[in-house]
Design a protein around this motif. Structure first.
Motif, PDB file in Angstrom:
ATOM      1  N   ASN A 212     -19.570  73.447 111.330  1.00 22.81           N
ATOM      2  CA  ASN A 212     -18.594  73.871 110.335  1.00 22.81           C
ATOM      3  C   ASN A 212     -19.262  74.692 109.236  1.00 22.81           C
ATOM      4  O   ASN A 212     -20.422  74.463 108.884  1.00 22.81           O
ATOM      5  CB  ASN A 212     -17.918  72.665 109.672  1.00 22.81           C
ATOM      6  N   THR A 213     -18.505  75.639 108.704  1.00 21.35           N
ATOM      7  CA  THR A 213     -18.908  76.374 107.513  1.00 21.35           C
ATOM      8  C   THR A 213     -17.794  76.253 106.488  1.00 21.35           C
ATOM      9  O   THR A 213     -16.630  76.508 106.807  1.00 21.35           O
ATOM     10  CB  THR A 213     -19.161  77.860 107.821  1.00 21.35           C
ATOM     11  N   TRP A 214     -18.131  75.816 105.288  1.00 21.01           N
ATOM     12  CA  TRP A 214     -17.086  75.676 104.283  1.00 21.01           C
ATOM     13  C   TRP A 214     -17.452  76.409 103.003  1.00 21.01           C
ATOM     14  O   TRP A 214     -18.613  76.708 102.726  1.00 21.01           O
ATOM     15  CB  TRP A 214     -16.774  74.216 104.000  1.00 21.01           C
ATOM     16  N   TYR A 215     -16.417  76.669 102.231  1.00 20.19           N
ATOM     17  CA  TYR A 215     -16.523  77.308 100.931  1.00 20.19           C
ATOM     18  C   TYR A 215     -15.851  76.378  99.922  1.00 20.19           C
ATOM     19  O   TYR A 215     -14.731  75.916 100.149  1.00 20.19           O
ATOM     20  CB  TYR A 215     -15.825  78.670 100.932  1.00 20.19           C
ATOM     21  N   TRP A 216     -16.535  76.125  98.813  1.00 22.87           N
ATOM     22  CA  TRP A 216     -15.989  75.223  97.796  1.00 22.87           C
ATOM     23  C   TRP A 216     -16.379  75.725  96.423  1.00 22.87           C
ATOM     24  O   TRP A 216     -17.531  76.143  96.209  1.00 22.87           O
ATOM     25  CB  TRP A 216     -16.521  73.793  98.012  1.00 22.87           C
ATOM     26  N   GLY A 217     -15.424  75.709  95.503  1.00 23.16           N
ATOM     27  CA  GLY A 217     -15.688  76.050  94.120  1.00 23.16           C
ATOM     28  C   GLY A 217     -15.006  75.069  93.202  1.00 23.16           C
ATOM     29  O   GLY A 217     -13.932  74.527  93.517  1.00 23.16           O
ATOM     30  N   SER A 218     -15.603  74.832  92.036  1.00 27.32           N
ATOM     31  CA  SER A 218     -15.043  73.850  91.112  1.00 27.32           C
ATOM     32  C   SER A 218     -15.566  74.120  89.713  1.00 27.32           C
ATOM     33  O   SER A 218     -16.691  74.605  89.532  1.00 27.32           O
ATOM     34  CB  SER A 218     -15.429  72.433  91.552  1.00 27.32           C
ATOM     35  N   ALA A 219     -14.736  73.778  88.728  1.00 26.39           N
ATOM     36  CA  ALA A 219     -15.162  73.882  87.338  1.00 26.39           C
ATOM     37  C   ALA A 219     -14.305  72.952  86.496  1.00 26.39           C
ATOM     38  O   ALA A 219     -13.141  72.690  86.821  1.00 26.39           O
ATOM     39  CB  ALA A 219     -15.038  75.317  86.826  1.00 26.39           C
ATOM     40  N   SER A 220     -14.887  72.453  85.414  1.00 23.66           N
ATOM     41  CA  SER A 220     -14.179  71.609  84.462  1.00 23.66           C
ATOM     42  C   SER A 220     -14.692  71.938  83.068  1.00 23.66           C
ATOM     43  O   SER A 220     -15.891  72.123  82.869  1.00 23.66           O
ATOM     44  CB  SER A 220     -14.418  70.120  84.745  1.00 23.66           C
ATOM     45  N   GLY A 221     -13.764  72.012  82.119  1.00 25.60           N
ATOM     46  CA  GLY A 221     -14.148  72.315  80.746  1.00 25.60           C
ATOM     47  C   GLY A 221     -12.946  72.273  79.842  1.00 25.60           C
ATOM     48  O   GLY A 221     -11.974  71.556  80.103  1.00 25.60           O
ATOM     49  N   LEU A 222     -12.994  73.066  78.780  1.00 23.12           N
ATOM     50  CA  LEU A 222     -11.887  73.163  77.839  1.00 23.12           C
ATOM     51  C   LEU A 222     -11.364  74.592  77.825  1.00 23.12           C
ATOM     52  O   LEU A 222     -12.138  75.548  77.768  1.00 23.12           O
ATOM     53  CB  LEU A 222     -12.338  72.775  76.426  1.00 23.12           C
ATOM     54  N   ALA A 223     -10.056  74.725  77.873  1.00 25.59           N
ATOM     55  CA  ALA A 223      -9.391  76.017  77.738  1.00 25.59           C
ATOM     56  C   ALA A 223      -8.290  75.849  76.702  1.00 25.59           C
ATOM     57  O   ALA A 223      -7.422  74.979  76.855  1.00 25.59           O
ATOM     58  CB  ALA A 223      -8.813  76.481  79.077  1.00 25.59           C
ATOM     59  N   ASP A 224      -8.349  76.645  75.665  1.00 23.88           N
ATOM     60  CA  ASP A 224      -7.392  76.518  74.551  1.00 23.88           C
ATOM     61  C   ASP A 224      -7.379  75.098  73.994  1.00 23.88           C
ATOM     62  O   ASP A 224      -6.341  74.571  73.584  1.00 23.88           O
ATOM     63  CB  ASP A 224      -5.982  76.926  74.989  1.00 23.88           C
ATOM     64  N   GLY A 225      -8.558  74.450  74.026  1.00 27.23           N
ATOM     65  CA  GLY A 225      -8.715  73.148  73.409  1.00 27.23           C
ATOM     66  C   GLY A 225      -8.302  71.954  74.242  1.00 27.23           C
ATOM     67  O   GLY A 225      -8.416  70.818  73.780  1.00 27.23           O
ATOM     68  N   VAL A 226      -7.809  72.183  75.474  1.00 27.60           N
ATOM     69  CA  VAL A 226      -7.407  71.061  76.326  1.00 27.60           C
ATOM     70  C   VAL A 226      -8.232  71.078  77.612  1.00 27.60           C
ATOM     71  O   VAL A 226      -8.712  72.129  78.049  1.00 27.60           O
ATOM     72  CB  VAL A 226      -5.893  71.117  76.663  1.00 27.60           C
ATOM     73  N   PRO A 227      -8.406  69.899  78.248  1.00 31.26           N
ATOM     74  CA  PRO A 227      -9.169  69.859  79.501  1.00 31.26           C
ATOM     75  C   PRO A 227      -8.506  70.737  80.564  1.00 31.26           C
ATOM     76  O   PRO A 227      -7.299  70.642  80.808  1.00 31.26           O
ATOM     77  CB  PRO A 227      -9.127  68.383  79.886  1.00 31.26           C
ATOM     78  N   PHE A 228      -9.328  71.565  81.190  1.00 26.99           N
ATOM     79  CA  PHE A 228      -8.844  72.470  82.234  1.00 26.99           C
ATOM     80  C   PHE A 228      -9.911  72.551  83.320  1.00 26.99           C
ATOM     81  O   PHE A 228     -11.108  72.543  83.045  1.00 26.99           O
ATOM     82  CB  PHE A 228      -8.571  73.869  81.673  1.00 26.99           C
ATOM     83  N   GLY A 229      -9.457  72.636  84.560  1.00 29.47           N
ATOM     84  CA  GLY A 229     -10.395  72.783  85.663  1.00 29.47           C
ATOM     85  C   GLY A 229      -9.693  73.296  86.895  1.00 29.47           C
ATOM     86  O   GLY A 229      -8.481  73.542  86.890  1.00 29.47           O
ATOM     87  N   PHE A 230     -10.468  73.481  87.956  1.00 31.66           N
ATOM     88  CA  PHE A 230      -9.885  73.917  89.219  1.00 31.66           C
ATOM     89  C   PHE A 230     -10.740  73.471  90.384  1.00 31.66           C
ATOM     90  O   PHE A 230     -11.933  73.188  90.244  1.00 31.66           O
ATOM     91  CB  PHE A 230      -9.683  75.435  89.256  1.00 31.66           C
TER      92      PHE A 230
END
Length: 343
Positions: A212-230
């Protein structure tokens, strides 16, 4: 694309070891029962992977039981100084004896070997991560103790079938947990503060096909002062029922369709430290990515091979929530990876 959401608690597997329902959920609703696995006990893979990071440094911890091989890993990454160290001791034929919990929501997991130990505890309103390793870097020992809190109400849960009976992938990604604690390497201490440091859990259980070959991306932080991620990713299994692409804003999940990774090439080979781009079929995730550090590892032993490039860097672009609100990101720290495994 149309995507199927699982909205009620269900058994994950039927009597033949196949998924009862393919799709995604926003909570850990399907119930995993190891005794129902039928796709070959030596093909079963179970792991807990935690990543704790801020703009300057990161700690990654893994406890994995891949049946024929156990893998325990500690990584420390210093983005400011541009170095990373990963140590991954292996255990022969654990065959489930590691005792990874059947749920991400509670339970203890502990492993130890020559000169190292890892301990994860989940339950209540926090998660505790403890790690030690002798001679981690330049003869210096590493010690880590981190607490994760403020777990969001919703997360990414995916049930993905493979085109082979008894094979499946069950996964939860929890982003945006607040992190506090320290990592000590020799005389230097790295401190995670909950105001700017976040933890991510990658909790996986499944019977995988060989290559298998996979692709994964992730981030967590603050955007406009609230927790945001993907969480974004693809590359294996039958994703016709759902993708694992999601945004997370202030504890709520927002489902995306398909996201494509565009990794530049140079001389016919991937140039991982050049700038990447990301595009989506629904126009809701459009990003540029500037790499900072490549946590690369390539290992091969007989029929087993792993070629990994987990690239940490900064995302700049636009993400659109379910209600149409656009979130603008600039130099938002996270990672994107391409991994090829024969295991």
């Amino acid at each position: 694309m149309e995507q199927h959401e699982i909205t009620r608690p269900i058994p994950l597997l039927d009597g033949r070891g196949n998924l009862t329902e393919a799709g995604y959920a926003k909570r850990l609703l399907p119930v995993y029962d190891r005794s129902k696995v039928r796709g070959g006990i030596t093909r079963l893979k179970e792991w807990d992977y935690y990543l704790v990071m801020n703009d300057h440094f990161a700690l990654a911890l893994t406890i994995a039981d891949n049946s024929y091989m156990g893998l325990d890993s500690i990584s420390l990454l210093d983005f400011d100084q541009g170095w990373q160290v990963t140590r991954s001791p292996m255990r022969l034929l654990p065959m489930g004896s590691t005792g990874l919990p059947a749920t991400s929501e509670r339970g203890d997991t502990a492993v130890s070997g020559k000169g190292y130990g890892l301990f994860f505890r989940a339950g209540g309103e926090k998660r505790l991560l403890v790690a030690h390793m002798d001679k981690f870097r330049d003869g210096q020992a590493l010690d880590a103790r981190v607490v994760l809190t403020d777990e969001p109400e919703e997360s990414m849960v995916i049930c993905t079938p493979f085109g082979k009976p008894g094979h499946f992938y069950y996964n939860q990604k929890i982003n945006c947990m607040r992190a506090s604690g320290t990592v000590t390497l020799g005389e230097k201490t790295y401190t995670f503060h909950p105001g700017d440091s976040f933890g991510t859990l990658d909790w996986g259980r499944g019977v995988w096909t060989y290559h298998n070959t996979w692709y994964w991306g992730s981030a967590s932080g603050l955007a406009d002062g609230v927790p945001f991620g993907f969480n974004i990713g693809y590359g294996f299994g039958d994703t016709s029922a759902a993708t694992e692409n999601m945004l997370f804003c202030n504890g709520k999940a927002h489902k995306l369709s398909k996201v494509a990774f565009h990794i530049p090439k140079k001389g016919g080979r991937y140039d991982y430290m050049a700038n990447w781009t990301f595009t989506s079929d629904d126009g809701r995730f459009e990003m540029d990515f500037q790499p900072v550090l490549d946590r690369a590892a390539c290992a091969s032993a007989g029929v087993i091979k792993s070629d990994q490039h987990q690239v940490f860097g900064r995302f700049t672009g636009r993400a659109v929530l379910d209600d149409g609100k656009a979130v603008e990101l600039r130099n938002f720290m996270g990672f994107a990876e391409r991994v090829e495994n024969k295991w």
